[in-house]
Design a protein around this motif. Structure first.
Motif, PDB file in Angstrom:
ATOM      1  N   LEU A   2       0.861  -1.179   0.000  1.00  0.00           N
ATOM      2  CA  LEU A   2       0.000   0.000   0.000  1.00  0.00           C
ATOM      3  C   LEU A   2       0.898   1.230   0.000  1.00  0.00           C
ATOM      4  O   LEU A   2       1.726   1.410   0.895  1.00  0.00           O
ATOM      5  N   LYS A   3       0.727   2.080  -1.010  1.00  0.00           N
ATOM      6  CA  LYS A   3       1.538   3.293  -1.128  1.00  0.00           C
ATOM      7  C   LYS A   3       0.761   4.481  -0.567  1.00  0.00           C
ATOM      8  O   LYS A   3      -0.314   4.820  -1.057  1.00  0.00           O
ATOM      9  N   VAL A   4       1.321   5.083   0.478  1.00  0.00           N
ATOM     10  CA  VAL A   4       0.663   6.178   1.182  1.00  0.00           C
ATOM     11  C   VAL A   4       1.450   7.458   0.974  1.00  0.00           C
ATOM     12  O   VAL A   4       2.674   7.489   1.179  1.00  0.00           O
ATOM     13  N   GLY A   5       0.775   8.522   0.567  1.00  0.00           N
ATOM     14  CA  GLY A   5       1.387   9.837   0.482  1.00  0.00           C
ATOM     15  C   GLY A   5       1.031  10.623   1.728  1.00  0.00           C
ATOM     16  O   GLY A   5      -0.144  10.826   2.024  1.00  0.00           O
ATOM     17  N   LEU A   6       2.039  11.025   2.494  1.00  0.00           N
ATOM     18  CA  LEU A   6       1.839  11.796   3.724  1.00  0.00           C
ATOM     19  C   LEU A   6       2.334  13.215   3.499  1.00  0.00           C
ATOM     20  O   LEU A   6       3.474  13.419   3.086  1.00  0.00           O
ATOM     21  N   THR A   7       1.477  14.186   3.761  1.00  0.00           N
ATOM     22  CA  THR A   7       1.887  15.571   3.556  1.00  0.00           C
ATOM     23  C   THR A   7       1.249  16.477   4.597  1.00  0.00           C
ATOM     24  O   THR A   7       0.407  16.052   5.390  1.00  0.00           O
ATOM     25  N   GLY A   8       1.659  17.732   4.579  1.00  0.00           N
ATOM     26  CA  GLY A   8       1.154  18.728   5.523  1.00  0.00           C
ATOM     27  C   GLY A   8       2.000  19.977   5.402  1.00  0.00           C
ATOM     28  O   GLY A   8       3.154  19.917   4.957  1.00  0.00           O
ATOM     29  N   GLY A   9       1.440  21.088   5.793  1.00  0.00           N
ATOM     30  CA  GLY A   9       2.182  22.340   5.710  1.00  0.00           C
ATOM     31  C   GLY A   9       3.345  22.382   6.692  1.00  0.00           C
ATOM     32  O   GLY A   9       3.376  21.640   7.684  1.00  0.00           O
ATOM     33  N   ILE A  10       4.318  23.232   6.408  1.00  0.00           N
ATOM     34  CA  ILE A  10       5.461  23.391   7.297  1.00  0.00           C
ATOM     35  C   ILE A  10       4.967  23.774   8.699  1.00  0.00           C
ATOM     36  O   ILE A  10       4.120  24.640   8.859  1.00  0.00           O
ATOM     37  N   GLY A  11       5.466  23.071   9.699  1.00  0.00           N
ATOM     38  CA  GLY A  11       5.059  23.338  11.068  1.00  0.00           C
ATOM     39  C   GLY A  11       3.775  22.653  11.494  1.00  0.00           C
ATOM     40  O   GLY A  11       3.335  22.815  12.625  1.00  0.00           O
ATOM     41  N   ALA A  12       3.196  21.847  10.601  1.00  0.00           N
ATOM     42  CA  ALA A  12       1.945  21.164  10.958  1.00  0.00           C
ATOM     43  C   ALA A  12       2.190  19.938  11.826  1.00  0.00           C
ATOM     44  O   ALA A  12       1.257  19.435  12.464  1.00  0.00           O
ATOM     45  N   VAL A 112       6.068  13.490   1.939  1.00  0.00           N
ATOM     46  CA  VAL A 112       6.321  14.395   0.813  1.00  0.00           C
ATOM     47  C   VAL A 112       5.760  15.786   1.139  1.00  0.00           C
ATOM     48  O   VAL A 112       4.561  16.022   1.017  1.00  0.00           O
ATOM     49  N   PRO A 113       6.604  16.734   1.533  1.00  0.00           N
ATOM     50  CA  PRO A 113       6.103  18.059   1.897  1.00  0.00           C
ATOM     51  C   PRO A 113       5.319  18.750   0.788  1.00  0.00           C
ATOM     52  O   PRO A 113       4.313  19.407   1.051  1.00  0.00           O
ATOM     53  N   LEU A 114       5.759  18.622  -0.474  1.00  0.00           N
ATOM     54  CA  LEU A 114       5.133  19.351  -1.577  1.00  0.00           C
ATOM     55  C   LEU A 114       4.251  18.451  -2.435  1.00  0.00           C
ATOM     56  O   LEU A 114       4.099  18.680  -3.636  1.00  0.00           O
ATOM     57  N   LEU A 115       3.643  17.463  -1.829  1.00  0.00           N
ATOM     58  CA  LEU A 115       2.772  16.539  -2.560  1.00  0.00           C
ATOM     59  C   LEU A 115       1.635  17.283  -3.249  1.00  0.00           C
ATOM     60  O   LEU A 115       1.334  17.059  -4.414  1.00  0.00           O
ATOM     61  N   THR A 116       0.999  18.195  -2.528  1.00  0.00           N
ATOM     62  CA  THR A 116      -0.125  18.954  -3.088  1.00  0.00           C
ATOM     63  C   THR A 116       0.342  19.872  -4.206  1.00  0.00           C
ATOM     64  O   THR A 116      -0.234  19.898  -5.302  1.00  0.00           O
ATOM     65  N   GLU A 117       1.410  20.620  -3.937  1.00  0.00           N
ATOM     66  CA  GLU A 117       1.898  21.607  -4.881  1.00  0.00           C
ATOM     67  C   GLU A 117       2.308  20.988  -6.214  1.00  0.00           C
ATOM     68  O   GLU A 117       2.133  21.607  -7.272  1.00  0.00           O
ATOM     69  N   ASN A 118       2.850  19.789  -6.162  1.00  0.00           N
ATOM     70  CA  ASN A 118       3.357  19.151  -7.373  1.00  0.00           C
ATOM     71  C   ASN A 118       2.370  18.178  -8.002  1.00  0.00           C
ATOM     72  O   ASN A 118       2.725  17.451  -8.941  1.00  0.00           O
ATOM     73  N   GLY A 119       1.134  18.158  -7.514  1.00  0.00           N
ATOM     74  CA  GLY A 119       0.094  17.322  -8.114  1.00  0.00           C
ATOM     75  C   GLY A 119       0.397  15.837  -8.062  1.00  0.00           C
ATOM     76  O   GLY A 119       0.104  15.103  -9.005  1.00  0.00           O
ATOM     77  N   VAL A 127      -3.877   9.200   0.436  1.00  0.00           N
ATOM     78  CA  VAL A 127      -3.200  10.447   0.808  1.00  0.00           C
ATOM     79  C   VAL A 127      -3.638  10.832   2.221  1.00  0.00           C
ATOM     80  O   VAL A 127      -4.833  10.965   2.497  1.00  0.00           O
ATOM     81  N   VAL A 128      -2.645  10.987   3.104  1.00  0.00           N
ATOM     82  CA  VAL A 128      -2.892  11.405   4.487  1.00  0.00           C
ATOM     83  C   VAL A 128      -2.354  12.821   4.648  1.00  0.00           C
ATOM     84  O   VAL A 128      -1.179  13.078   4.357  1.00  0.00           O
ATOM     85  N   VAL A 129      -3.205  13.721   5.101  1.00  0.00           N
ATOM     86  CA  VAL A 129      -2.809  15.119   5.296  1.00  0.00           C
ATOM     87  C   VAL A 129      -2.793  15.434   6.788  1.00  0.00           C
ATOM     88  O   VAL A 129      -3.791  15.220   7.490  1.00  0.00           O
ATOM     89  N   VAL A 130      -1.653  15.916   7.263  1.00  0.00           N
ATOM     90  CA  VAL A 130      -1.547  16.406   8.643  1.00  0.00           C
ATOM     91  C   VAL A 130      -1.931  17.874   8.615  1.00  0.00           C
ATOM     92  O   VAL A 130      -1.313  18.683   7.920  1.00  0.00           O
ATOM     93  N   ASP A 131      -2.957  18.217   9.378  1.00  0.00           N
ATOM     94  CA  ASP A 131      -3.552  19.547   9.281  1.00  0.00           C
ATOM     95  C   ASP A 131      -3.404  20.304  10.595  1.00  0.00           C
ATOM     96  O   ASP A 131      -3.557  19.729  11.679  1.00  0.00           O
ATOM     97  N   ALA A 132      -3.096  21.583  10.489  1.00  0.00           N
ATOM     98  CA  ALA A 132      -3.046  22.464  11.654  1.00  0.00           C
ATOM     99  C   ALA A 132      -3.426  23.873  11.211  1.00  0.00           C
ATOM    100  O   ALA A 132      -3.241  24.231  10.044  1.00  0.00           O
ATOM    101  N   ARG A 133      -3.943  24.646  12.134  1.00  0.00           N
ATOM    102  CA  ARG A 133      -4.294  26.034  11.814  1.00  0.00           C
ATOM    103  C   ARG A 133      -3.032  26.825  11.483  1.00  0.00           C
ATOM    104  O   ARG A 133      -1.967  26.556  12.039  1.00  0.00           O
TER     105      ARG A 133
END
Length: 215
Positions: A2-12, A112-119, A127-133
């Motif tokens: 299972l291939k998982v893409g983990l991403t989130g904004g800097i500091g998240a 992958v920090p820039l998973l979203t930016e690079n499509g 795709v797992v996104v770590v989210d923070a305000r």
């Protein structure tokens, strides 16, 4: 696999989530770590960066001066794009090699920090996104990493928005919570990932049996 893409904004807090997933049993492919490796002294990657940005981006020891390079590229979209065009292909090739070396039944987490930016979302099963305000991100960058508020805001602005990241997520990990709550959430996510991995293997097995029956 299972291939998982983990991403989130800097500091998240993505690094903490990836660490916890490894504790659970995931195989980690860390794009940030690989990005550092491909520009180590003596590598073609570092030579290409110096050719593009000059020797001023090197320390006295001949290593890449990351803060200096960061101050150049994170306020200039064209320079950032140039840096990415050098580093990303090298990171991609190394990431694929590590994935291919993982066991067939592994849950492989690509941090992958820039998973979203690079499509890149279509490359992964989940795709797992770590989210923070944004306020939380800014506080962590200034208080924990020692960035100036100006640098922190520039780096956040150079990335995708919170809404863009959440739009590609199959699973969201809320990291505006105390650490024990984050640990519980990551274990829930791991249970879901292993369930999906089993389902993928069973589907592949059924398809293989059907193929043999038709021979």
């Amino acid at each position: 696999m299972l291939k998982v893409g983990l991403t989130g904004g800097i500091g998240a807090g993505k690094s903490e989530v990836s660490r916890l997933l490894v504790e659970c049993g995931a195989v980690l492919v860390d794009a940030d770590r690989i990005a550092r490796e491909v520009v180590e002294p003596g590598t073609p990657g570092l030579a290409a960066v110096v050719e593009a940005f000059g020797e001023d981006v090197l320390t006295a020891e001949g290593r890449l001066d990351r803060p200096k390079l960061g101050s150049l590229v994170f306020t200039d979209p064209q320079k950032l794009a140039l840096l990415n065009s050098i580093v990303h292909p090298l990171v991609g090739a190394r990431s694929r090699a590590l994935e291919e070396a993982a066991p067939e039944d592994a849950v492989v987490v690509h941090d992958v920090p820039l998973l979203t930016e690079n499509g890149l979302a279509p490359l992964y099963d989940v795709v797992v996104v770590v989210d923070a305000r944004p306020e939380t991100q800014l506080d962590r960058l200034v208080r924990l990493r020692g960035m100036s508020e100006q640098d922190a805001r520039a780096r956040m602005a150079a990335q995708a928005t919170r809404e863009q990241r959440r739009a590609i997520a199959d699973i969201v990990v809320d990291n505006d919570v105390p650490l024990p709550d984050l640990h519980r959430r990551v274990h829930e996510v791991w249970a879901e990932l292993t369930r999906r991995a089993r389902s993928t293997r069973e589907t592949a097995g059924d398809a293989g049996q059907a193929g043999r029956a038709g021979e």
